[in-house]
Write a protein that holds these residues in place. Structure first.
Motif, short mmCIF file in Angstrom:
data_model
loop_
_atom_site.label_atom_id
_atom_site.label_comp_id
_atom_site.label_asym_id
_atom_site.label_seq_id
_atom_site.Cartn_x
_atom_site.Cartn_y
_atom_site.Cartn_z
N ALA A 12 0.78 -1.49 0.05
CA ALA A 12 -0.06 0.09 0.18
C ALA A 12 0.95 1.18 0.06
O ALA A 12 0.54 2.30 -0.58
CB ALA A 12 -0.99 -0.09 1.14
N LEU A 13 1.80 1.39 0.83
CA LEU A 13 2.95 2.49 0.99
C LEU A 13 3.46 2.63 -0.44
O LEU A 13 3.90 3.85 -1.13
CB LEU A 13 3.78 2.25 1.77
CG LEU A 13 3.47 2.20 3.27
CD1 LEU A 13 4.33 1.93 4.19
CD2 LEU A 13 2.86 3.54 3.65
N ALA A 19 10.96 -0.50 3.34
CA ALA A 19 12.03 -1.25 3.25
C ALA A 19 11.96 -2.16 4.27
O ALA A 19 12.72 -3.38 4.07
CB ALA A 19 13.14 -0.30 3.13
N GLU A 20 11.91 -1.68 5.68
CA GLU A 20 12.00 -2.59 6.63
C GLU A 20 10.99 -3.64 6.72
O GLU A 20 11.08 -4.79 7.27
CB GLU A 20 12.14 -1.74 7.94
CG GLU A 20 13.14 -0.86 8.27
CD GLU A 20 14.37 -1.61 8.41
OE1 GLU A 20 14.74 -2.21 9.21
OE2 GLU A 20 15.32 -1.68 7.56
N ALA A 57 9.86 10.55 3.17
CA ALA A 57 10.88 10.43 4.10
C ALA A 57 10.37 9.40 5.33
O ALA A 57 11.17 8.82 5.85
CB ALA A 57 11.01 11.72 4.98
N TRP A 58 8.95 9.32 5.53
CA TRP A 58 8.55 8.39 6.43
C TRP A 58 8.21 7.15 5.80
O TRP A 58 8.61 5.67 6.42
CB TRP A 58 7.30 8.70 7.23
CG TRP A 58 6.47 8.07 7.87
CD1 TRP A 58 6.59 7.42 9.12
CD2 TRP A 58 5.13 7.42 7.58
NE1 TRP A 58 5.71 6.54 9.48
CE2 TRP A 58 4.83 6.29 8.43
CE3 TRP A 58 4.43 7.36 6.25
CZ2 TRP A 58 3.62 5.83 8.25
CZ3 TRP A 58 3.27 6.66 6.30
CH2 TRP A 58 2.73 5.74 7.02
N ALA A 101 12.31 -1.92 16.26
CA ALA A 101 11.96 -0.59 15.74
C ALA A 101 10.91 -0.72 14.74
O ALA A 101 10.02 0.25 14.55
CB ALA A 101 13.35 0.16 15.01
N VAL A 102 10.74 -1.71 13.94
CA VAL A 102 9.70 -1.85 12.90
C VAL A 102 8.46 -2.03 13.57
O VAL A 102 7.20 -1.53 13.20
CB VAL A 102 10.06 -3.08 12.12
CG1 VAL A 102 8.91 -3.58 11.33
CG2 VAL A 102 11.20 -2.94 11.30
N ALA A 103 8.45 -3.07 14.62
CA ALA A 103 7.25 -3.13 15.53
C ALA A 103 6.60 -1.71 16.03
O ALA A 103 5.30 -1.55 16.13
CB ALA A 103 7.28 -4.04 16.50
N ASP A 104 7.56 -0.99 16.53
CA ASP A 104 7.27 0.29 17.11
C ASP A 104 6.83 1.29 16.04
O ASP A 104 5.67 1.92 16.09
CB ASP A 104 8.19 0.95 17.92
CG ASP A 104 8.91 0.43 19.00
OD1 ASP A 104 7.84 -0.46 19.74
OD2 ASP A 104 9.81 0.40 19.62
N ALA A 105 7.30 1.16 14.68
CA ALA A 105 6.86 2.00 13.81
C ALA A 105 5.17 1.57 13.28
O ALA A 105 4.37 2.35 12.79
CB ALA A 105 7.78 2.00 12.59
#
Length: 357
Positions: free
Chosen positions: A80-81, A98-99, A91-92, A192-196
């Protein structure tokens, strides 16, 4: 702190009092996209919570189902992104996409090695059984030693050793993939991915273009995804692949000037673009005259193509093992040709499904 933030985001996203996501042509393009992303982020967090509750350690999923749900949601969010990138802050969204791709790949490798081993051992059994059925019955013309027992053909002789060799190599690869997945999901990168994704469940960073009506903006971006797929499919040798068992895939696998990996690459690209097109229909479903079941059928065929092509590569790698017996090499050669024939069969099926519309 990070885990508490994820739990809070999950509770907020699953609150029954929360407003349902905007779907269809209602609202702005940003409303529709944000609603879909929040829904997928909630599914991701639910799978993560389920995995930890079922015994996962360090954030790793404790069950295959949890890992599958994580991979499924990660792919949908990333797709979707990608498709609707002009509506989000680059930038977000680009680093997150990618992650999520890294995460989906890390979780998929163990399953792929297991499925590849099962496919190849099943194919060896099928080929050996066919050799036994086709073997003529020997009747001695005069009294003497009894005829050889069935199953003594060259493929049956080398099939057992070929199967053992493939099992050793693919089991080792699967074990390494499992260890790598556990290590990755216990890393700070995964957290970090899970937090995002937890932030995504409550907040989506959109651009001014997302304020446009959904019908106008999402239709254009969705059709662009379909157009990329149609262009890539049109570049395939559809006329040649539409002939059953034309031998192109096997000749390419044996020819030095066009290795199988290069020949398969355009088909793998179509598979990825088809996935983007299918997921775009989930974000913004609209009637373009195409049967609902056709994209799923095309996806299944191209997935079979990928599995057969990668299985053939695994057989090639096994055949490079030093000092293998001639009977083993023969069995691997027959198995390789069988898998390349399945690649050809999948291409034939894809052409007929694609041109049917």
């Amino acid at each position: 702190m990070a885990q508490r933030h994820r739990d809070t985001a999950f509770a907020q996203a699953t609150d029954p009092r929360a407003e349902p996501p905007v779907t269809g042509c209602d609202g702005t393009a940003g409303d529709v996209l944000a609603g879909y992303l929040r829904e997928q982020a909630t599914t991701f967090l639910r799978a993560l919570t389920q995995g930890e509750g079922d015994g996962g350690s360090g954030g790793a999923p404790g069950t295959p189902d949890a890992a599958h749900q994580l991979r499924r949601s990660a792919r949908r969010i990333g797709s979707a992104l990608h498709t609707y990138g002009p509506l989000t802050d680059t930038a977000w969204s680009e680093p997150l996409r990618a992650e999520l791709g890294w995460l989906a790949s890390s979780l998929a490798r163990e399953y792929q090695h297991s499925a590849r081993l099962a496919r190849l051992l099943s194919a060896l059994h099928r080929l050996s059984s066919a050799e036994v059925e086709d073997e003529p019955t020997l009747v001695p013309a005069q009294p003497g030693p009894p005829p050889p027992a069935p199953g003594g053909g060259p493929l049956a002789v080398g099939g057992a050793r070929a199967g053992a060799l493939l099992e050793r190599q693919l089991t080792l690869a699967r074990t390494r993939a499992h260890s790598a997945a556990l290590q990755a999901m216990g890393s700070s990168r995964f957290h970090a991915v899970a937090d995002a994704v937890a932030v995504l469940a409550s907040e989506v960073s959109l651009t001014a273009a997302a304020e446009a009506p959904a019908d106008q903006t999402l239709t254009a971006l969705t059709e662009r995804a379909h157009a990329r797929l149609a262009e890539a499919a049109g570049a395939l040798p559809l006329a040649r692949a539409g002939q059953p068992y034309n031998g192109d895939t096997l000749r390419a696998a044996l020819a030095a000037e066009l290795p199988a990996e290069r020949q398969d690459a355009p088909w793998h690209r179509v598979r990825i673009l088809l996935r983007l097109s299918r997921y775009a229909r989930e974000v913004f479903p609209y009637d373009d005259g195409e049967p609902e079941t056709r994209p799923a059928s095309l996806a299944r065929v191209l997935e079979q193509h990928r599995e057969a092509a990668e299985a053939a590569e695994a057989v090639t790698a096994a055949a490079r093992t030093p000092r293998i017996a001639p009977a083993t090499a023969y069995a691997l050669g027959v198995l390789h040709a069988d898998q390349r024939q399945e690649v050809e069969q999948a291409r034939f099926a894809f052409v007929h499904l694609w041109l049917r519309a």
